[in-house]
Design an enzyme around this catalytic site. Structure first.
Site, PDB file in Angstrom:
ATOM      1  N   HIS A 158       0.819  -1.119  -0.038  1.00 50.58           N
ATOM      2  CA  HIS A 158      -0.265   0.065  -0.058  1.00 50.58           C
ATOM      3  C   HIS A 158       0.826   1.342   0.102  1.00 50.58           C
ATOM      4  O   HIS A 158       1.645   1.390   0.845  1.00 50.58           O
ATOM      5  CB  HIS A 158      -0.967  -0.132   1.166  1.00 50.58           C
ATOM      6  CG  HIS A 158      -2.097   1.038   1.298  1.00 50.58           C
ATOM      7  ND1 HIS A 158      -2.310   1.737   2.491  1.00 50.58           N
ATOM      8  CD2 HIS A 158      -2.734   1.388   0.496  1.00 50.58           C
ATOM      9  CE1 HIS A 158      -3.310   2.573   2.154  1.00 50.58           C
ATOM     10  NE2 HIS A 158      -3.598   2.439   0.805  1.00 50.58           N
ATOM     11  N   HIS A 184      -1.529  11.225  -2.232  1.00 51.06           N
ATOM     12  CA  HIS A 184      -2.767  10.933  -1.837  1.00 51.06           C
ATOM     13  C   HIS A 184      -3.878  12.038  -1.633  1.00 51.06           C
ATOM     14  O   HIS A 184      -4.823  12.103  -2.163  1.00 51.06           O
ATOM     15  CB  HIS A 184      -2.667  10.017  -0.545  1.00 51.06           C
ATOM     16  CG  HIS A 184      -4.110   9.447  -0.051  1.00 51.06           C
ATOM     17  ND1 HIS A 184      -4.893  10.249   0.784  1.00 51.06           N
ATOM     18  CD2 HIS A 184      -4.731   8.312  -0.356  1.00 51.06           C
ATOM     19  CE1 HIS A 184      -5.988   9.435   1.119  1.00 51.06           C
ATOM     20  NE2 HIS A 184      -5.901   8.555   0.261  1.00 51.06           N
TER      21      HIS A 184
END
Length: 249
Positions: free
Chosen positions: A17, A59
């Site tokens: 991730h 992000h």
């Protein structure tokens, strides 16, 4: 029906991730290197566009959490973004680590033979532009790759733009929760995969996916018992923050 795609599924089960986004500053080159050293061969990351159209990894829609910058990213050109420290927030060891352009990631992947799940993560209002630009960049940067990146997004408009720009690239719909009409949207987008928040995934969802020809992946799976449950259901991709988790399952 889903887009024709190779069988068997060409991606590995375990996916790191945001690189190794807990062990190192997420979405930076050092995070991918740490994940590679831990044995991962596929990586998830977040891609958005600078104000001047450069695809890069980040992000959030703001700079505050993962850089030494402040405020929204929407109006910043790449030259300004490139000067930011994207590592010091994590630890002093990584101070000075820079934001990563998509072309830099592509070069690293080519050198290592690594695979990627690129989450198209547009700032609000830029869904279509980001989806199209990322898809076109992937066409160019991974044009000779045997296994292309898997493009995913929570934003149907971003995936639709990617579909129009590069219909041959595999797409997956990200689901944090079920919303009215999601099945029809995934079908219209010719998705090859669903990428669901792990509590959503049960036998009923697996049956739905099988009926449509979708593969099922899950995020963010950090618990060994949950990983085992998902594997027993037939989930084919586990996105995790925990670099030693594969050895425990």
């Amino acid at each position: 029906m889903s887009t024709a795609f190779p069988t068997p599924w060409p991606y590995p089960l375990w996916i790191a991730h945001r690189g190794a986004g807990k062990d190192a500053p997420e979405n930076t080159l050092v995070a991918f290197q740490r994940g590679w050293e831990a044995g991962f061969r596929m990586f998830e990351c977040d891609v958005k566009l600078s104000a001047d159209g450069v695809p890069y990894l980040l992000h959030d829609a703001t700079l505050d959490r993962t850089t030494n910058g402040h405020g929204p990213v929407e109006h910043l050109p790449w030259a300004d973004l490139a000067r930011l420290d994207a590592g010091g927030w994590h630890s002093a060891r990584y101070a000075g680590e820079r934001l990563l352009r998509l072309d830099q990631l592509a070069a690293w992947c080519e050198t290592h033979g690594a695979l990627v799940n690129l989450e198209i993560k547009p700032v609000p209002g830029h869904e279509a532009a980001t989806g199209a630009a990322v898809a076109r960049a992937v066409q160019t940067l991974w044009g000779q790759a045997t296994v292309p990146p898997l493009l995913t997004s929570f934003q149907p408009h971003a995936l639709q733009a990617a579909q129009q720009a590069a219909p041959e690239l595999p797409r997956g719909l990200l689901l944090e929760k079920f919303w009215p009409g999601w099945e029809g949207v995934a079908e219209a987008l010719q998705c090859v995969a669903l990428v669901g928040h792990h509590p959503l995934i049960d036998a009923a969802l697996m049956q739905t996916a099988q009926r449509h020809g979708w593969r099922v992946l899950s995020y963010t799976v950090n618990d060994p018992a949950e990983a085992r449950r998902l594997r027993q259901l037939g989930v084919e991709g586990l996105i995790t923050d925990i670099m030693h988790l594969p050895a425990t399952v």
